[in-house]
Design an enzyme around this catalytic site. Structure first.
Site, mmCIF file in Angstrom:
data_model
loop_
_atom_site.group_PDB
_atom_site.id
_atom_site.type_symbol
_atom_site.label_atom_id
_atom_site.label_comp_id
_atom_site.label_asym_id
_atom_site.label_seq_id
_atom_site.Cartn_x
_atom_site.Cartn_y
_atom_site.Cartn_z
ATOM 1 N N HIS A 164 44.120 39.510 38.069
ATOM 2 C CA HIS A 164 44.996 39.171 39.191
ATOM 3 C C HIS A 164 46.133 38.423 38.910
ATOM 4 O O HIS A 164 47.323 38.528 38.939
ATOM 5 C CB HIS A 164 44.172 38.715 40.463
ATOM 6 C CG HIS A 164 43.416 39.560 41.078
ATOM 7 N ND1 HIS A 164 42.080 39.224 41.331
ATOM 8 C CD2 HIS A 164 43.471 40.854 41.560
ATOM 9 C CE1 HIS A 164 41.556 40.273 42.027
ATOM 10 N NE2 HIS A 164 42.117 41.144 42.174
ATOM 11 N N LYS A 192 35.538 45.724 54.411
ATOM 12 C CA LYS A 192 34.862 45.228 53.204
ATOM 13 C C LYS A 192 34.093 43.742 53.584
ATOM 14 O O LYS A 192 34.894 43.212 54.468
ATOM 15 C CB LYS A 192 35.571 44.664 52.100
ATOM 16 C CG LYS A 192 36.208 45.957 51.110
ATOM 17 C CD LYS A 192 37.039 45.420 50.107
ATOM 18 C CE LYS A 192 37.549 46.648 49.163
ATOM 19 N NZ LYS A 192 38.250 46.056 48.147
ATOM 20 N N ARG A 215 45.106 49.203 36.064
ATOM 21 C CA ARG A 215 44.248 49.043 35.377
ATOM 22 C C ARG A 215 44.075 50.411 34.650
ATOM 23 O O ARG A 215 44.987 51.180 34.205
ATOM 24 C CB ARG A 215 42.864 48.306 35.788
ATOM 25 C CG ARG A 215 42.903 47.149 36.149
ATOM 26 C CD ARG A 215 41.454 46.632 36.929
ATOM 27 N NE ARG A 215 41.625 47.354 38.402
ATOM 28 C CZ ARG A 215 40.791 46.959 39.289
ATOM 29 N NH1 ARG A 215 39.984 46.268 39.067
ATOM 30 N NH2 ARG A 215 40.729 47.586 40.468
ATOM 31 N N SER A 231 36.725 42.240 40.455
ATOM 32 C CA SER A 231 36.204 41.233 41.168
ATOM 33 C C SER A 231 34.888 41.496 41.302
ATOM 34 O O SER A 231 33.896 40.615 41.348
ATOM 35 C CB SER A 231 36.780 41.125 42.442
ATOM 36 O OG SER A 231 38.216 40.661 42.354
#
Ligand code: ADP
Length: 167
Positions: free
Chosen positions: A13, A37, A86, A124
């Site tokens: 990040h 979430k 990514r 994460s």
């Protein structure tokens, strides 16, 4: 505007934030309150960690993202939404979201930045799993985040190697 959950912020990040800060006059890191979430860190904790990690970047500000992403972007006058890419696995979801956001707000483009290859497989959730099991995460997250993870999972300090630990 760079939106995300940042639960917790990783060096991936931070790499995207640093690149954005070089490209745009001002970068707003927007910390999402995602009702789908269940974050490990509260909104306040995630905001504080990001603020600490971005202290050295004068054109970066951290805000809580309320409501619809594009509505928030319009409200703060953002010209673009930054997302990090990514591996190939990110593409489909990001493509869907960017297309939806373009329908909702055609004037705001989504800008994808590729992270440094060193962080291309960093997430994460993986960091949380390693930290939960007592692994050393200092190669993946800023020091302040490593400390917060250690406090969350191992409040008495057990299981996480100290900086002086040679094993
Ligand atoms: P979200 O719940 O919005 O996906 P994340 O905090 O997981 O929030 O990610 C925010 C953005 O940062 C996404 O665009 C994601 O692809 C990107 N990102 C996450 N980890 C990395 C990384 N290691 N390198 C580059 N970009 C990343």
């Amino acid at each position: 505007m760079y939106p995300g959950s940042f639960d917790p912020p990783t060096l991936g990040h931070l790499d995207v934030i640093t690149r954005s800060a070089q490209l745009f006059d001002e970068v707003i890191v927007a910390v999402a309150i995602n009702s789908q979430k269940r974050p490990l860190f509260t909104l306040q904790e995630r905001t504080e960690m990001l603020e600490q990690c971005c202290q050295h970047l004068p054109n970066v500000r951290v805000l809580a993202l309320e409501g619809l992403l594009v509505a928030f972007a319009q409200q703060i006058g953002a010209c673009a939404i930054v997302r990090g890419l990514r591996a190939v696995s990110d593409f489909e979801y990001e493509f869907q979201m960017a297309t939806m956001n373009r329908q909702l707000a055609p004037e705001i483009d989504t800008c994808f930045l590729m992270t440094h290859q060193q962080y291309a497989f960093l997430s994460s959730s993986m960091v949380k799993e390693v930290a939960r099991l007592g692994g050393d995460v200092r190669a993946f997250v800023p020091e302040v985040v490593a400390q917060r993870l250690s406090q969350k999972f191992h409040p008495k300090g057990a299981g996480v190697p100290s900086p002086t630990d040679e094993s």
